[in-house]
Design a protein around this motif. Structure first.
Motif, PDB file in Angstrom:
ATOM      1  N   ARG A  41       0.821  -1.259  -0.129  1.00  0.00           N
ATOM      2  CA  ARG A  41       0.162  -0.011   0.211  1.00  0.00           C
ATOM      3  C   ARG A  41       0.898   0.939  -0.158  1.00  0.00           C
ATOM      4  NH1 ARG A  41      -4.903   1.015   0.348  1.00  0.00           N
ATOM      5  NH2 ARG A  41      -5.562  -1.216   0.769  1.00  0.00           N
ATOM      6  N   LEU A  42       1.923   1.077   0.832  1.00  0.00           N
ATOM      7  CA  LEU A  42       2.972   2.388   0.788  1.00  0.00           C
ATOM      8  C   LEU A  42       3.521   2.654  -0.632  1.00  0.00           C
ATOM      9  CD1 LEU A  42       4.330   2.137   4.216  1.00  0.00           C
ATOM     10  CD2 LEU A  42       2.813   3.762   3.600  1.00  0.00           C
ATOM     11  N   LEU A  43       3.819   1.685  -1.309  1.00  0.00           N
ATOM     12  CA  LEU A  43       4.471   1.867  -2.590  1.00  0.00           C
ATOM     13  C   LEU A  43       3.431   2.443  -3.473  1.00  0.00           C
ATOM     14  CD1 LEU A  43       6.658  -1.417  -2.962  1.00  0.00           C
ATOM     15  CD2 LEU A  43       7.430   0.931  -2.431  1.00  0.00           C
ATOM     16  N   LEU A  44       2.363   1.950  -3.354  1.00  0.00           N
ATOM     17  CA  LEU A  44       1.158   2.301  -4.469  1.00  0.00           C
ATOM     18  C   LEU A  44       1.075   4.056  -4.148  1.00  0.00           C
ATOM     19  CD1 LEU A  44      -1.654  -0.200  -4.559  1.00  0.00           C
ATOM     20  CD2 LEU A  44      -0.579   0.731  -6.323  1.00  0.00           C
ATOM     21  N   GLN A  45       0.942   4.097  -2.547  1.00  0.00           N
ATOM     22  CA  GLN A  45       0.720   5.464  -2.339  1.00  0.00           C
ATOM     23  C   GLN A  45       1.677   6.480  -2.720  1.00  0.00           C
ATOM     24  OE1 GLN A  45      -0.158   5.669   2.090  1.00  0.00           O
ATOM     25  NE2 GLN A  45      -2.260   4.982   1.754  1.00  0.00           N
ATOM     26  N   ALA A  46       3.017   5.940  -2.775  1.00  0.00           N
ATOM     27  CA  ALA A  46       4.233   6.841  -3.344  1.00  0.00           C
ATOM     28  C   ALA A  46       3.827   7.193  -4.526  1.00  0.00           C
ATOM     29  CB  ALA A  46       5.550   5.963  -2.994  1.00  0.00           C
ATOM     30  N   GLU A  47       3.569   6.122  -5.512  1.00  0.00           N
ATOM     31  CA  GLU A  47       3.154   6.703  -6.655  1.00  0.00           C
ATOM     32  C   GLU A  47       2.066   7.745  -6.785  1.00  0.00           C
ATOM     33  OE1 GLU A  47       2.016   3.339  -9.202  1.00  0.00           O
ATOM     34  OE2 GLU A  47       3.590   2.087  -8.489  1.00  0.00           O
ATOM     35  N   GLN A  48       1.006   7.821  -5.880  1.00  0.00           N
ATOM     36  CA  GLN A  48       0.174   8.895  -5.723  1.00  0.00           C
ATOM     37  C   GLN A  48       0.773  10.067  -5.177  1.00  0.00           C
ATOM     38  OE1 GLN A  48      -2.378   6.955  -3.424  1.00  0.00           O
ATOM     39  NE2 GLN A  48      -3.712   6.395  -4.828  1.00  0.00           N
ATOM     40  N   VAL A  49       1.719  10.073  -4.412  1.00  0.00           N
ATOM     41  CA  VAL A  49       2.520  11.320  -3.938  1.00  0.00           C
ATOM     42  C   VAL A  49       3.091  11.659  -5.394  1.00  0.00           C
ATOM     43  CG1 VAL A  49       4.399  11.953  -2.617  1.00  0.00           C
ATOM     44  CG2 VAL A  49       2.733  10.469  -1.572  1.00  0.00           C
ATOM     45  N   ARG A  50       3.935  11.146  -6.115  1.00  0.00           N
ATOM     46  CA  ARG A  50       4.640  11.455  -7.139  1.00  0.00           C
ATOM     47  C   ARG A  50       3.615  12.152  -8.001  1.00  0.00           C
ATOM     48  NH1 ARG A  50       9.406  10.660  -9.145  1.00  0.00           N
ATOM     49  NH2 ARG A  50       9.846   8.818  -7.675  1.00  0.00           N
ATOM     50  N   ASP A  51       2.683  11.393  -8.539  1.00  0.00           N
ATOM     51  CA  ASP A  51       1.947  11.942  -9.583  1.00  0.00           C
ATOM     52  C   ASP A  51       0.756  12.697  -9.399  1.00  0.00           C
ATOM     53  OD1 ASP A  51       3.463  10.062 -11.024  1.00  0.00           O
ATOM     54  OD2 ASP A  51       2.217   8.410 -10.797  1.00  0.00           O
ATOM     55  N   ILE A  52       0.192  12.817  -7.963  1.00  0.00           N
ATOM     56  CA  ILE A  52      -0.920  13.796  -7.758  1.00  0.00           C
ATOM     57  C   ILE A  52      -0.515  14.470  -6.711  1.00  0.00           C
ATOM     58  CG2 ILE A  52      -3.104  13.532  -6.956  1.00  0.00           C
ATOM     59  CD1 ILE A  52      -3.489  10.708  -7.813  1.00  0.00           C
ATOM     60  N   TYR A  53      -0.098  14.296  -5.549  1.00  0.00           N
ATOM     61  CA  TYR A  53      -0.085  15.291  -4.374  1.00  0.00           C
ATOM     62  C   TYR A  53       0.849  16.087  -4.494  1.00  0.00           C
ATOM     63  CZ  TYR A  53      -3.358  11.620  -2.655  1.00  0.00           C
ATOM     64  OH  TYR A  53      -4.474  10.729  -2.379  1.00  0.00           O
ATOM     65  N   LEU A  54       2.293  15.827  -5.042  1.00  0.00           N
ATOM     66  CA  LEU A  54       3.131  16.814  -5.057  1.00  0.00           C
ATOM     67  C   LEU A  54       2.805  17.901  -6.108  1.00  0.00           C
ATOM     68  CD1 LEU A  54       6.280  14.822  -4.756  1.00  0.00           C
ATOM     69  CD2 LEU A  54       5.187  16.373  -3.023  1.00  0.00           C
ATOM     70  N   LYS A  55       1.785  17.492  -7.249  1.00  0.00           N
ATOM     71  CA  LYS A  55       1.429  18.417  -8.285  1.00  0.00           C
ATOM     72  C   LYS A  55       0.394  19.139  -7.892  1.00  0.00           C
ATOM     73  CE  LYS A  55       3.441  15.289 -11.722  1.00  0.00           C
ATOM     74  NZ  LYS A  55       3.057  14.280 -12.922  1.00  0.00           N
ATOM     75  N   GLN A  56      -0.652  18.805  -6.973  1.00  0.00           N
ATOM     76  CA  GLN A  56      -1.828  19.534  -7.029  1.00  0.00           C
ATOM     77  C   GLN A  56      -1.801  20.267  -5.349  1.00  0.00           C
ATOM     78  OE1 GLN A  56      -5.135  16.621  -6.815  1.00  0.00           O
ATOM     79  NE2 GLN A  56      -4.891  16.578  -9.162  1.00  0.00           N
ATOM     80  N   ALA A  57      -0.857  19.947  -4.475  1.00  0.00           N
ATOM     81  CA  ALA A  57      -0.931  20.668  -3.287  1.00  0.00           C
ATOM     82  C   ALA A  57       0.050  21.799  -3.455  1.00  0.00           C
ATOM     83  CB  ALA A  57      -0.552  19.586  -2.145  1.00  0.00           C
ATOM     84  N   GLU A  58      -0.191  22.681  -2.456  1.00  0.00           N
ATOM     85  CA  GLU A  58       0.730  23.670  -2.375  1.00  0.00           C
ATOM     86  C   GLU A  58       1.844  23.342  -1.415  1.00  0.00           C
ATOM     87  OE1 GLU A  58       1.127  28.091  -0.055  1.00  0.00           O
ATOM     88  OE2 GLU A  58      -0.848  27.076  -0.458  1.00  0.00           O
ATOM     89  N   ASN A  59       3.264  23.004  -1.811  1.00  0.00           N
ATOM     90  CA  ASN A  59       4.142  22.167  -1.167  1.00  0.00           C
ATOM     91  C   ASN A  59       5.321  23.116  -0.986  1.00  0.00           C
ATOM     92  OD1 ASN A  59       3.354  19.365  -1.183  1.00  0.00           O
ATOM     93  ND2 ASN A  59       2.969  19.912  -3.101  1.00  0.00           N
TER      94      ASN A  59
END
Length: 146
Positions: free
Chosen positions: A35-53
């Motif tokens: 699950r963490l490896l799947l979430q890491a892909e989401q972090v890369r592909d979605i969250y780092l692009k959509q959130a104010e980081n």
């Protein structure tokens, strides 16, 4: 002396995903590696692009980051090798300066993070029996006003 905090850059992506994964393997171990490896892909592909980081720099490289969606902290992750040196607090202070009020959700099983937020003035406002994926892990909703 405070470390530099700056907006995310494209070249930060690999380092931040690695920080997220290393920290999550420790703090969210109960979710399992798959699950963490799947979430890491989401972090890369979605969250780092959509959130104010916002990225904190230490020794010339990213040491951690905070992801904001409005006044909600989507994530605050520090390289596990240098946790406990004030980087998380610096990112929180930066975010509070920008937003004036912050909310977040933290797994109850992640006692280190829960205690960190309590020490930094956050208060519990609700508990949910499941996480946002419907998994049976209690989530604590917290808030802090500046």
């Amino acid at each position: 002396m405070p470390n530099e905090i700056r907006p995310i850059r494209a070249e930060d992506t690999d380092a931040l995903v690695n920080i997220w994964l290393e920290a999550s393997r420790i703090s969210h171990h109960f979710l399992g590696v798959e699950r963490l490896l799947l979430q890491a892909e989401q972090v890369r592909d979605i969250y780092l692009k959509q959130a104010e980081n916002w990225v904190i720099i230490h020794d010339g490289k990213p040491a951690g980051f905070i992801g904001l969606v409005g006044q909600f902290i989507g994530g605050l992750f520090i390289d596990p090798h240098i946790q406990g040196k004030g980087f998380g607090r610096q990112l929180l202070d930066h975010a509070l300066g920008l937003k004036k009020s912050l909310e977040l959700e933290v797994y109850a099983l992640n006692t280190q993070a829960h205690n960190f937020y309590l020490r930094n003035g956050f208060v519990e406002i609700a508990r949910l029996a499941e996480d946002d994926e419907g998994l049976p892990f209690t989530v604590i909703h917290m808030r802090r006003d500046s």
